[in-house]
Design an enzyme around this catalytic site. Sequence first.
Site, PDB file in Angstrom:
ATOM      1  N   TYR A 141      35.691  64.504  57.607  1.00  0.00           N
ATOM      2  CA  TYR A 141      36.314  63.958  58.811  1.00  0.00           C
ATOM      3  C   TYR A 141      37.823  64.186  58.845  1.00  0.00           C
ATOM      4  O   TYR A 141      38.420  64.150  59.915  1.00  0.00           O
ATOM      5  CB  TYR A 141      36.067  62.449  58.885  1.00  0.00           C
ATOM      6  N   LYS A 187      25.533  65.519  46.864  1.00  0.00           N
ATOM      7  CA  LYS A 187      24.871  66.825  46.966  1.00  0.00           C
ATOM      8  C   LYS A 187      25.438  67.667  45.819  1.00  0.00           C
ATOM      9  O   LYS A 187      26.035  68.738  46.021  1.00  0.00           O
ATOM     10  CB  LYS A 187      25.159  67.433  48.352  1.00  0.00           C
ATOM     11  N   ASP A 219      19.487  64.795  50.497  1.00  0.00           N
ATOM     12  CA  ASP A 219      18.292  65.147  51.281  1.00  0.00           C
ATOM     13  C   ASP A 219      17.095  64.293  50.876  1.00  0.00           C
ATOM     14  O   ASP A 219      16.404  63.720  51.724  1.00  0.00           O
ATOM     15  CB  ASP A 219      17.989  66.662  51.212  1.00  0.00           C
ATOM     16  N   ASP A 243      27.489  58.132  57.213  1.00  0.00           N
ATOM     17  CA  ASP A 243      27.325  58.057  58.667  1.00  0.00           C
ATOM     18  C   ASP A 243      25.868  58.313  59.034  1.00  0.00           C
ATOM     19  O   ASP A 243      25.238  57.542  59.764  1.00  0.00           O
ATOM     20  CB  ASP A 243      28.236  59.091  59.335  1.00  0.00           C
ATOM     21  N   ASP A 247      22.594  55.362  60.283  1.00  0.00           N
ATOM     22  CA  ASP A 247      21.802  55.399  61.530  1.00  0.00           C
ATOM     23  C   ASP A 247      20.319  55.548  61.188  1.00  0.00           C
ATOM     24  O   ASP A 247      19.453  54.934  61.816  1.00  0.00           O
ATOM     25  CB  ASP A 247      22.218  56.577  62.437  1.00  0.00           C
TER      26      ASP A 247
HETATM   27  C1  IPM Z   1      30.346  55.743  63.337  1.00  0.00           C
HETATM   28  C2  IPM Z   1      30.523  56.850  64.353  1.00  0.00           C
HETATM   29  C3  IPM Z   1      31.838  57.575  64.114  1.00  0.00           C
HETATM   30  C4  IPM Z   1      31.729  58.246  62.749  1.00  0.00           C
HETATM   31  C5  IPM Z   1      32.246  58.603  65.178  1.00  0.00           C
HETATM   32  C6  IPM Z   1      32.212  58.042  66.561  1.00  0.00           C
HETATM   33  C7  IPM Z   1      33.597  59.165  64.877  1.00  0.00           C
HETATM   34  O1  IPM Z   1      29.430  57.699  64.366  1.00  0.00           O
HETATM   35  O2  IPM Z   1      31.203  54.857  63.259  1.00  0.00           O
HETATM   36  O3  IPM Z   1      29.331  55.740  62.634  1.00  0.00           O
HETATM   37  O4  IPM Z   1      31.162  59.341  62.640  1.00  0.00           O
HETATM   38  O5  IPM Z   1      32.205  57.648  61.781  1.00  0.00           O
HETATM   39 MN    MN Z   2      27.761  56.991  63.143  1.00  0.00          MN
END
Ligand code: IPM
Ligand code: MN
Length: 352
Positions: A141, A187, A219, A243, A247
Site C-alpha cells: 500500500y 508467502k 493461499d 485486507d 473480508d
Molecule cells: C479496508 C479497505 C481499504 C484497504 C481501502 C479502501 C483502501 O479495503 O479498510 O479494508 O484496502 O485497507
Molecule cells: Mn478491505
Amino acid sequence: MEKRVAVLPGDGIGPEVTEAAVEVLRAVGERFNHTFHFENGLIGGAAIDAGKEPLPQETIDLCEASDAVLLGAVGGPKWDDNPSHLRPERGLLAIRKTFDLFANLRPVAAVSTLIQSSPLKEEIARDVDVMIVRELTGGLYFGEPSTHDDEKAIDTLTYTRPEIERIIDKGFEIAMKRDKHLTSVDKANVLESSKLWRKIVEEKKADYPEVTVHHQLVDSAAMKLITNPGAFDVVVTENMFGDILSDEASVITGSLGLLPSASIRSDGFGLYEPVHGSAPDVAGQGVANPAATILSAAMMLTYSFDLLEEAQAIEDAVARVYEEGHFTADLTKDGALSTKEWTAKVVEQLSK
Ligand code: IPM
Ligand code: MN
Ligand code: NAD
C-alpha cells in the site's frame, strides 16, 4: 469521563452507519455518566467534493485535538476515474500513515443467533472466534515506486525490521490475552518480505514461550479459514493479506456488515471503523447494517478509553437485539429493520 471523538462519516453508507454509532455512544454515555463530544470532519469523496484533498489538513487537526476517531467508509464509483492522488481511498491511507496506526485489529466472532445467515455449515461456523491482526502502514500500500503507464505498472512491497517487529509483538501480546495460539500468515515460499517476516516471528517466539506459533502460507490460510476457522485464534499478517483475509472471514459470521475494526498506535490512540466499505449498491436507502460501526465504537471504548464495562454493554445490547430476532436486510429476507429502526433497538437495550 469526558472524551472528544472526531467523526469522519465519509462516503456511501458511511454517514448512515456513523450516525448510528454516535447515537449508541451517546446512550452509553448517559447510562454510565460519561460525556462524549462529537465533532464531524471531512474525508474521502466528501472532502474531494468540497474542493479539498482526500484528507484535508483541518481533518488532521481535528483528529489531533481528539481522543479517538470514528470513521465510516470512503470511496464509490463517482470518484473511481479520478487520478490516484484524488481518490477517496487516498484519504484513508493518509490518515492511517499520518497517525502511525500500524496495528489493525479485526475480530471475527460467530454470533449463535446468526448462524443460519452464514453460508457455511453450522458445525463449521459455530463458536468461531478469531482475531486478525493486520499490519496497516506498510507493504504494498505504501511502497515506492508506485506508478503505471500504458506499458508498465509497478507496486513495491517493502517492510523494515522495526515495522515487522512491532506488529508481531502486537500479535503475541494479543495471543497472550486469548488462547495463546498465533498463526503467522505469509508467502515465504515466494516473497522476500515474507522471509524476513517469518525469521522475525521465529526470533520473537523466545519472548513469548507460552504462545504456540504456526506459520501458514496465505493461499492455504485462505482455504483453511473457511474449511476449519475454529483452528485459528490470533492471525498476524501483512497489510494486503490481512485486507483480503478479513473480508473472506466475514462470511463465517453471515455478513460483512458485522465486522468491526480498531486501528491503533503504540500509545493507544486509535481510529475505529467497520471492515466493510461504502457499499454504493445500498447507500442512501437507509438499509445498511450499522452493527460493524457500532461494534467499532465498542472497540474504541476498550482500546482507547479503557471503558471495558461500557464496551461490554454495547456488545451485549447488539447480541440481545439479534436474540430477539431483529435483523437488517443483509441478514434476513423477511421483516428486515431499517438502519435507524435497528439502531433504536440497540439504544433501547442500553437504556434498560
Ligand atoms: C479496508 C479497505 C481499504 C484497504 C481501502 C479502501 C483502501 O479495503 O479498510 O479494508 O484496502 O485497507
Ligand atoms: Mn478491505
Ligand atoms: P463494500 O464493503 O463497500 O461492499 C461489499 C458488499 O457488501 C456490497 O454488496 C455491500 O452492499 C455489502 N455491504 C458492505 N457493508 C454493508 C453493510 N454495513 N450493510 C449491508 N451491506 C453491506 O466493498 P466494495 O463494493 O468492494 O467497495 C465499495 C467502495 O468502498 C470502493 O470504493 C472501495 O474502495 C471502498 N472501500 C472502503 C473501505 C473503507 O473505507 N474502509 C473498505 C472497503 C472498501
